[in-house]
Design an enzyme around this catalytic site. Sequence first.
Site, PDB file in Angstrom:
ATOM      1  N   SER A 241       6.696 -23.755 -16.774  1.00 29.84           N
ATOM      2  CA  SER A 241       8.022 -23.201 -16.483  1.00 29.84           C
ATOM      3  C   SER A 241       8.286 -22.234 -17.627  1.00 29.84           C
ATOM      4  O   SER A 241       7.589 -22.294 -18.654  1.00 29.84           O
ATOM      5  CB  SER A 241       9.060 -24.333 -16.518  1.00 29.84           C
ATOM      6  OG  SER A 241      10.371 -23.819 -16.665  1.00 29.84           O
TER       7      SER A 241
ATOM      8  N   TYR B 234      12.337 -32.131 -20.164  1.00 26.47           N
ATOM      9  CA  TYR B 234      11.703 -31.053 -19.386  1.00 26.47           C
ATOM     10  C   TYR B 234      11.017 -30.066 -20.329  1.00 26.47           C
ATOM     11  O   TYR B 234       9.836 -29.751 -20.157  1.00 26.47           O
ATOM     12  CB  TYR B 234      12.775 -30.345 -18.548  1.00 26.47           C
ATOM     13  CG  TYR B 234      12.210 -29.421 -17.490  1.00 26.47           C
ATOM     14  CD1 TYR B 234      11.476 -29.919 -16.416  1.00 26.47           C
ATOM     15  CD2 TYR B 234      12.451 -28.043 -17.535  1.00 26.47           C
ATOM     16  CE1 TYR B 234      10.969 -29.074 -15.434  1.00 26.47           C
ATOM     17  CE2 TYR B 234      11.957 -27.194 -16.545  1.00 26.47           C
ATOM     18  CZ  TYR B 234      11.218 -27.713 -15.502  1.00 26.47           C
ATOM     19  OH  TYR B 234      10.721 -26.870 -14.522  1.00 26.47           O
TER      20      TYR B 234
HETATM   21  N1  LIG Z   1      12.302 -23.813  -8.781  1.00 27.76           N
HETATM   22  C1  LIG Z   1      12.396 -23.438 -10.033  1.00 27.76           C
HETATM   23  O1  LIG Z   1      13.409 -22.821 -10.445  1.00 27.76           O
HETATM   24  C2  LIG Z   1      11.270 -23.722 -10.994  1.00 27.76           C
HETATM   25  C3  LIG Z   1      11.231 -23.006 -12.203  1.00 27.76           C
HETATM   26  C4  LIG Z   1      10.193 -23.268 -13.112  1.00 27.76           C
HETATM   27  C5  LIG Z   1       9.229 -24.222 -12.803  1.00 27.76           C
HETATM   28  N2  LIG Z   1       9.325 -24.894 -11.619  1.00 27.76           N
HETATM   29  C6  LIG Z   1       8.290 -25.905 -11.380  1.00 27.76           C
HETATM   30  O2  LIG Z   1       7.869 -25.865 -10.027  1.00 27.76           O
HETATM   31  C7  LIG Z   1       7.634 -27.212  -9.566  1.00 27.76           C
HETATM   32  C8  LIG Z   1       8.598 -27.527  -8.439  1.00 27.76           C
HETATM   33  O3  LIG Z   1       8.373 -26.619  -7.406  1.00 27.76           O
HETATM   34  P1  LIG Z   1       9.495 -26.014  -6.471  1.00 27.76           P
HETATM   35  O4  LIG Z   1      10.529 -25.329  -7.268  1.00 27.76           O
HETATM   36  O5  LIG Z   1       8.811 -25.284  -5.431  1.00 27.76           O
HETATM   37  O6  LIG Z   1      10.212 -27.351  -5.895  1.00 27.76           O
HETATM   38  P2  LIG Z   1      10.453 -27.934  -4.443  1.00 27.76           P
HETATM   39  O7  LIG Z   1      11.437 -29.014  -4.647  1.00 27.76           O
HETATM   40  O8  LIG Z   1      10.752 -26.854  -3.441  1.00 27.76           O
HETATM   41  O9  LIG Z   1       9.018 -28.541  -4.051  1.00 27.76           O
HETATM   42  C9  LIG Z   1       8.451 -29.574  -4.788  1.00 27.76           C
HETATM   43  C10 LIG Z   1       7.431 -30.287  -3.906  1.00 27.76           C
HETATM   44  O10 LIG Z   1       6.736 -31.200  -4.747  1.00 27.76           O
HETATM   45  C11 LIG Z   1       6.655 -32.442  -4.089  1.00 27.76           C
HETATM   46  N3  LIG Z   1       6.580 -33.482  -5.092  1.00 27.76           N
HETATM   47  C12 LIG Z   1       7.547 -33.907  -5.934  1.00 27.76           C
HETATM   48  N4  LIG Z   1       7.100 -34.920  -6.682  1.00 27.76           N
HETATM   49  C13 LIG Z   1       5.809 -35.145  -6.310  1.00 27.76           C
HETATM   50  C14 LIG Z   1       4.824 -36.071  -6.694  1.00 27.76           C
HETATM   51  N5  LIG Z   1       5.079 -37.010  -7.622  1.00 27.76           N
HETATM   52  N6  LIG Z   1       3.606 -36.012  -6.113  1.00 27.76           N
HETATM   53  C15 LIG Z   1       3.348 -35.077  -5.158  1.00 27.76           C
HETATM   54  N7  LIG Z   1       4.262 -34.201  -4.710  1.00 27.76           N
HETATM   55  C16 LIG Z   1       5.473 -34.221  -5.292  1.00 27.76           C
HETATM   56  C17 LIG Z   1       7.914 -32.539  -3.241  1.00 27.76           C
HETATM   57  O11 LIG Z   1       7.754 -33.453  -2.152  1.00 27.76           O
HETATM   58  C18 LIG Z   1       8.081 -31.086  -2.785  1.00 27.76           C
HETATM   59  O12 LIG Z   1       7.408 -30.851  -1.554  1.00 27.76           O
HETATM   60  C19 LIG Z   1       7.842 -28.110 -10.763  1.00 27.76           C
HETATM   61  O13 LIG Z   1       6.626 -28.293 -11.443  1.00 27.76           O
HETATM   62  C20 LIG Z   1       8.822 -27.305 -11.592  1.00 27.76           C
HETATM   63  O14 LIG Z   1       8.809 -27.682 -12.944  1.00 27.76           O
HETATM   64  C21 LIG Z   1      10.299 -24.674 -10.711  1.00 27.76           C
END
Ligand SMILES: NC(=O)c1ccc[n+]([C@@H]2O[C@H](COP(=O)([O-])OP(=O)(O)OC[C@H]3O[C@@H](n4cnc5c(N)ncnc54)[C@H](O)[C@@H]3O)[C@@H](O)[C@H]2O)c1
Length: 253
Positions: free
Chosen positions: A141, A154
Site C-alpha cells: 500500500s 496496517y
Molecule cells: N482499496 C484501497 O484503497 C487499497 C489501497 C492500498 C492497498 N490496498 C490493498 O489491497 C488489498 C485489498 O484489495 P481491494 O481494495 O481490492 O479490496 P476488496 O475488499 O474489493 O477485495 C478484497 C478481496 O479479498 C478477499 N479476501 C479478504 N480476506 C481474505 C483472505 N483472508 N483470504 C483470501 N481472500 C481474502 C475478499 O473476499 C475480497 O474478495 C489489501 O491488501 C489492501 O491492503 C487497498
Amino acid sequence: MLLKDRIAVVTGAGSGIGRAGALLMGKEGAIVVIADRDETAGKAAAEEICSAGGRAEAIATNVSDDTQIERLIATTLDRHDRIDILHNHAGIQVGGPLTEVGTDGMDTSWRINVRAHFLAAKLVMPAMVAQGGGVIVNTASNSGVFYDHEMIAYATSKHAVVAMTRQMSIDYARHNVRVNALCPGWVDTPFNDPFVAQMGGREAVETYIRTKVPMQRWATVNEIAEAILFLVSDKSSFMTGQALVIDGGESIA
Ligand SMILES: NC(=O)c1ccc[n+]([C@@H]2O[C@H](COP(=O)([O-])OP(=O)(O)OC[C@H]3O[C@@H](n4cnc5c(N)ncnc54)[C@H](O)[C@@H]3O)[C@@H](O)[C@H]2O)c1
C-alpha cells in the site's frame, strides 16, 4: 498478448483491485487461478474471464490458513506444472493508534498481510527457480512507504511487505525471479467501507481525499490493474525489488 499461456495465481481476486488485475491478466492470455476466501465471488470472477474468451478457475482459499495456501499452490502446480505469476493481494486493514489496537489486531494484520505473502511465495519459489524464472507481486500500500495517522498495525505490516519484497528480490534475482511490491493509495473498493463508516459517510471521505491527495480523487481499480499488468509482464523485465506507488501523489505531498 502480453501473458499468453502464463499461469497466474491471484489471492483476493474476487473483488476490487485483485479482481481487476486478474481480469486484465486473463484478457492478456494468462490462465488465471482466482484464490479468494469468498467462493461465490471467486467463481464469478473466473466465469467473467471465461465468458470474455479467457481461461480461469477458482480455488476457494482463505490465506489466513496455511493448509489452504499449501493446497492452492500444490493444486495449481499439479494441474499446470508451473506457476509463472503469483500476485499476493489479499489483505486487511486494522485501523487505530497503538493504545487502541489489541495484540489480536496486530497478529491478524501480520498473519494476513505479511505471513500469507511469505508462505505463498516460499511455496512457489522452488517451482519458479526450476522452470527458469517467474514474477511475484506483493500488494503492500502507499502505507508501506509513508506514514499516516492512527494506522499502527496496517502501516507496520505494509512496510514489512515492502521490506520482505526487497529481500526476496535480491535473493532470487539470479534465478530470474522478479519480486516487486504494489503500493496503491485510495482505490474505490469495498475495502474502504469500514473507513467510510468511521468517517460518517461517503461525502466526508470524498472531502478527506480531495484534501489529502494532490490529484484530489480516488484511483479506479482499472488504473491499478494497468500497474499490475506492467509488473507481471515482460514490460518490467529489468525491474525487481521495487515498491511501485500509485497514489495520486499522496505519499510525497
Ligand atoms: N482499496 C484501497 O484503497 C487499497 C489501497 C492500498 C492497498 N490496498 C490493498 O489491497 C488489498 C485489498 O484489495 P481491494 O481494495 O481490492 O479490496 P476488496 O475488499 O474489493 O477485495 C478484497 C478481496 O479479498 C478477499 N479476501 C479478504 N480476506 C481474505 C483472505 N483472508 N483470504 C483470501 N481472500 C481474502 C475478499 O473476499 C475480497 O474478495 C489489501 O491488501 C489492501 O491492503 C487497498
